[in-house]
Enzyme design. Structure first.
Site, PDB file in Angstrom:
ATOM      1  N   ILE A 157      32.431  52.493  24.131  1.00 34.43           N
ATOM      2  CA  ILE A 157      31.116  52.440  24.608  1.00 34.43           C
ATOM      3  C   ILE A 157      30.482  53.848  24.337  1.00 34.43           C
ATOM      4  O   ILE A 157      29.788  54.393  24.270  1.00 34.43           O
ATOM      5  CB  ILE A 157      30.542  52.500  26.660  1.00 34.43           C
ATOM      6  CG1 ILE A 157      30.304  50.688  26.353  1.00 34.43           C
ATOM      7  CG2 ILE A 157      29.218  52.362  26.768  1.00 34.43           C
ATOM      8  CD1 ILE A 157      30.589  50.175  27.977  1.00 34.43           C
ATOM      9  N   ASP A 176      38.484  62.718  26.730  1.00 31.95           N
ATOM     10  CA  ASP A 176      39.178  61.713  26.648  1.00 31.95           C
ATOM     11  C   ASP A 176      40.929  61.854  26.775  1.00 31.95           C
ATOM     12  O   ASP A 176      41.613  62.304  25.511  1.00 31.95           O
ATOM     13  CB  ASP A 176      39.182  60.773  25.667  1.00 31.95           C
ATOM     14  CG  ASP A 176      39.777  59.097  26.415  1.00 31.95           C
ATOM     15  OD1 ASP A 176      40.913  59.049  26.134  1.00 31.95           O
ATOM     16  OD2 ASP A 176      38.681  57.979  26.024  1.00 31.95           O
ATOM     17  N   ARG A 237      31.743  52.348  36.099  1.00 34.13           N
ATOM     18  CA  ARG A 237      31.921  51.216  37.480  1.00 34.13           C
ATOM     19  C   ARG A 237      31.534  52.301  38.558  1.00 34.13           C
ATOM     20  O   ARG A 237      32.130  53.714  38.402  1.00 34.13           O
ATOM     21  CB  ARG A 237      33.650  50.999  37.502  1.00 34.13           C
ATOM     22  CG  ARG A 237      34.132  49.469  36.536  1.00 34.13           C
ATOM     23  CD  ARG A 237      33.553  48.778  37.404  1.00 34.13           C
ATOM     24  NE  ARG A 237      33.660  47.493  36.760  1.00 34.13           N
ATOM     25  CZ  ARG A 237      32.971  46.753  35.944  1.00 34.13           C
ATOM     26  NH1 ARG A 237      31.588  47.543  35.529  1.00 34.13           N
ATOM     27  NH2 ARG A 237      33.687  46.419  35.042  1.00 34.13           N
ATOM     28  N   GLU A 266      27.704  47.588  45.490  1.00 38.99           N
ATOM     29  CA  GLU A 266      26.546  46.914  44.481  1.00 38.99           C
ATOM     30  C   GLU A 266      26.745  45.956  46.014  1.00 38.99           C
ATOM     31  O   GLU A 266      27.641  45.620  46.298  1.00 38.99           O
ATOM     32  CB  GLU A 266      27.291  46.650  43.400  1.00 38.99           C
ATOM     33  CG  GLU A 266      27.388  47.850  42.306  1.00 38.99           C
ATOM     34  CD  GLU A 266      27.357  47.643  40.931  1.00 38.99           C
ATOM     35  OE1 GLU A 266      27.545  45.992  40.738  1.00 38.99           O
ATOM     36  OE2 GLU A 266      27.567  48.249  40.483  1.00 38.99           O
ATOM     37  N   HIS A 285      23.099  47.029  37.775  1.00 39.05           N
ATOM     38  CA  HIS A 285      24.850  46.783  37.168  1.00 39.05           C
ATOM     39  C   HIS A 285      24.241  46.139  35.871  1.00 39.05           C
ATOM     40  O   HIS A 285      24.093  44.872  35.638  1.00 39.05           O
ATOM     41  CB  HIS A 285      24.977  46.406  38.555  1.00 39.05           C
ATOM     42  CG  HIS A 285      26.750  46.368  36.800  1.00 39.05           C
ATOM     43  ND1 HIS A 285      28.072  46.851  37.578  1.00 39.05           N
ATOM     44  CD2 HIS A 285      27.400  45.633  35.467  1.00 39.05           C
ATOM     45  CE1 HIS A 285      28.745  46.263  37.253  1.00 39.05           C
ATOM     46  NE2 HIS A 285      28.339  46.480  35.590  1.00 39.05           N
TER      47      HIS A 285
HETATM   48  P1  NAD Z   1      37.002  51.349  26.677  1.00 37.04           P
HETATM   49  O1  NAD Z   1      38.797  50.709  27.019  1.00 37.04           O
HETATM   50  O2  NAD Z   1      36.979  50.661  25.357  1.00 37.04           O
HETATM   51  O3  NAD Z   1      36.941  52.957  26.922  1.00 37.04           O
HETATM   52  C1  NAD Z   1      37.374  53.336  27.854  1.00 37.04           C
HETATM   53  C2  NAD Z   1      38.194  55.486  27.723  1.00 37.04           C
HETATM   54  O4  NAD Z   1      38.174  55.618  28.609  1.00 37.04           O
HETATM   55  C3  NAD Z   1      38.968  54.718  26.711  1.00 37.04           C
HETATM   56  O5  NAD Z   1      39.083  55.847  25.614  1.00 37.04           O
HETATM   57  C4  NAD Z   1      40.434  55.612  27.724  1.00 37.04           C
HETATM   58  O6  NAD Z   1      41.517  56.911  27.260  1.00 37.04           O
HETATM   59  C5  NAD Z   1      39.401  56.443  28.277  1.00 37.04           C
HETATM   60  N1  NAD Z   1      39.859  56.932  29.567  1.00 37.04           N
HETATM   61  C6  NAD Z   1      40.570  56.214  30.700  1.00 37.04           C
HETATM   62  N2  NAD Z   1      41.087  57.106  31.897  1.00 37.04           N
HETATM   63  C7  NAD Z   1      40.617  58.025  31.145  1.00 37.04           C
HETATM   64  C8  NAD Z   1      40.522  59.305  32.199  1.00 37.04           C
HETATM   65  N3  NAD Z   1      40.814  59.329  33.771  1.00 37.04           N
HETATM   66  N4  NAD Z   1      39.580  60.647  31.804  1.00 37.04           N
HETATM   67  C9  NAD Z   1      38.890  60.196  30.719  1.00 37.04           C
HETATM   68  N5  NAD Z   1      38.861  58.862  29.978  1.00 37.04           N
HETATM   69  C10 NAD Z   1      39.621  58.284  29.917  1.00 37.04           C
HETATM   70  O7  NAD Z   1      35.867  50.680  27.287  1.00 37.04           O
HETATM   71  P2  NAD Z   1      34.492  50.303  26.627  1.00 37.04           P
HETATM   72  O8  NAD Z   1      34.175  48.940  26.474  1.00 37.04           O
HETATM   73  O9  NAD Z   1      34.040  51.996  26.249  1.00 37.04           O
HETATM   74  O10 NAD Z   1      33.863  50.385  28.736  1.00 37.04           O
HETATM   75  C11 NAD Z   1      33.494  51.498  29.944  1.00 37.04           C
HETATM   76  C12 NAD Z   1      33.535  51.006  30.896  1.00 37.04           C
HETATM   77  O11 NAD Z   1      31.988  50.706  30.955  1.00 37.04           O
HETATM   78  C13 NAD Z   1      34.189  49.715  31.289  1.00 37.04           C
HETATM   79  O12 NAD Z   1      35.659  50.132  31.465  1.00 37.04           O
HETATM   80  C14 NAD Z   1      33.608  49.110  32.438  1.00 37.04           C
HETATM   81  O13 NAD Z   1      34.527  49.112  33.571  1.00 37.04           O
HETATM   82  C15 NAD Z   1      32.314  49.417  31.718  1.00 37.04           C
HETATM   83  N6  NAD Z   1      31.126  48.698  31.739  1.00 37.04           N
HETATM   84  C16 NAD Z   1      30.420  48.857  32.391  1.00 37.04           C
HETATM   85  C17 NAD Z   1      29.350  47.837  32.256  1.00 37.04           C
HETATM   86  C18 NAD Z   1      27.372  47.929  32.405  1.00 37.04           C
HETATM   87  O14 NAD Z   1      26.921  46.727  33.136  1.00 37.04           O
HETATM   88  N7  NAD Z   1      27.341  49.155  32.807  1.00 37.04           N
HETATM   89  C19 NAD Z   1      29.510  46.993  30.714  1.00 37.04           C
HETATM   90  C20 NAD Z   1      30.594  47.498  30.307  1.00 37.04           C
HETATM   91  C21 NAD Z   1      31.070  48.024  30.242  1.00 37.04           C
END
Ligand code: NAD
Length: 311
Positions: A157, A176, A237, A266, A285
């Site tokens: 994302i 990151d 989240r 939530e 959400h």
């Molecule tokens: P992803 O796993 O591709 O990316 C997450 C990134 O966060 C990774 O690059 C990881 O290295 C990084 N990360 C981990 N710990 C970290 C920290 N302490 N500091 C900084 N970076 C850190 O996941 P994604 O597909 O990009 O999704 C990200 C989050 O979005 C998911 O975990 C999910 O909870 C959330 N999400 C929310 C919705 C929604 O409806 N709002 C929908 C999809 C996903």
């Protein structure tokens, strides 16, 4: 195989559904039904295609044939599947990394513009018949062009957000700890420490998973280091921001606005103080909730089940 009926069943690739049907019986279940009902309906299920259900430890323990949980969503966390119970029974959990990226990234941009242009309070004023009472200063907003956009979490994302805001002529910053500065540079993003990113960004959007190390990553001290004009967007989240600290920070004018698709509470209760602030947007959400993402994700989850059943 149990398929969560909140999956848009009509949109599933019919060829895949036929293939799955030739391998196993398909049972559709209501993800909001009481646990007991889900357990009795899925008693013999080998696999579950899950979108909205909470796969609790009770469900996991009582479905004795269960071997696979194919999540249609982008991630797996404790709020959806009891990971401990699944691990105890060696149940495989699959998910669809990236399937929601476009949906969440587009919502992120919309939330930033909505905050910058005060879209929600202004549109509500119009609906309330108050257009003529608006003063020019009430209607003035900001442009994204030229602003520093800080991305926390450079995964699927975060990368998509970077691409979109680059095209809007933002200066893109990223933090990151698991992604190298070379990779960020390839995407035109400047890699910074968390402290630098917080103090330099005009817009900060959060795209990290909720883990022990990200819980309350944005707390009272860190909010104080942000620009007074900054806006903060959490579409990952609830719990990554300390929402009580966020409320205090907004009330004290330490930052200019916030948008939460994933508040800490939530569903958010109507007396949550954040709802009383004009410069806060809370959405229910909906980040991944597009027809396009649901279809993509559901088809991939069905594919995972077919692959598993075929061995
Ligand atoms: P992803 O796993 O591709 O990316 C997450 C990134 O966060 C990774 O690059 C990881 O290295 C990084 N990360 C981990 N710990 C970290 C920290 N302490 N500091 C900084 N970076 C850190 O996941 P994604 O597909 O990009 O999704 C990200 C989050 O979005 C998911 O975990 C999910 O909870 C959330 N999400 C929310 C919705 C929604 O409806 N709002 C929908 C999809 C996903």
């Amino acid at each position: 195989v149990g398929i969560d009926s909140s999956v848009i069943v009509e949109e599933l690739d019919q060829e895949k559904v036929r293939e799955l049907n030739s391998l196993a019986e398909i049972v559709y279940f209501n993800p909001y039904a009481p646990e007991d009902q889900i357990v009795s309906l899925l008693r013999d299920a080998i696999a579950i295609v899950d979108r909205k259900a909470k796969i609790s430890s009770k469900i996991i323990r009582e479905l004795r044939n269960l071997k696979l949980i194919a999540r249609t969503g982008a991630g797996v966390d404790e709020t959806r599947v009891d990971l401990k119970a699944a691990k105890e029974r060696d149940i495989i959990i699959t998910y669809n990394p990236g399937g929601n990226s476009v949906a969440v990234a587009e919502l992120t941009i919309m939330l930033a513009i909505a905050l910058y242009r005060k879209v929600i309070p202004l549109a509500l004023s119009v609906k309330a018949g108050k257009w003529s009472e608006l003063k020019p200063k009430d209607t003035m907003g900001h442009e994204l062009e030229g602003k520093a956009w800080g991305i926390l979490g450079f995964g699927n994302i975060g990368k998509r957000v970077a691409q979109l805001v680059t095209s809007l002529n933002c200066k893109v910053l990223g933090y990151d700890p698991y992604v190298s500065s070379e990779i960020m540079e390839k995407h035109g993003v400047k890699s910074l420490s968390l402290e630098e990113l917080l103090s330099k960004s005009d817009i900060i959007s959060i795209h990290v998973p909720l883990t022990e190390s990200t819980r309350h990553l944005i707390n009272s001290e860190r909010l104080k280091t942000m620009k007074k004009t900054a806006i903060l967007i959490n579409v990952s989240r609830g719990g990554i921001i300390d929402d009580k600290a966020l409320y205090e920070s907004l009330r004290n004018g330490e930052i200019a606005g916030a948008a939460l698709d994933t508040p800490e509470e939530e569903p958010v209760k109507v007396d949550n103080p954040l709802l009383s602030l004009d410069n806060v947007i809370i959405t229910p959400h909906i980040g991944g909730s597009t027809f396009e993402a649901s279809i993509k994700n559901a088809n991939s989850a069905v594919e995972e089940v077919i692959r598993f059943l075929k061995g």
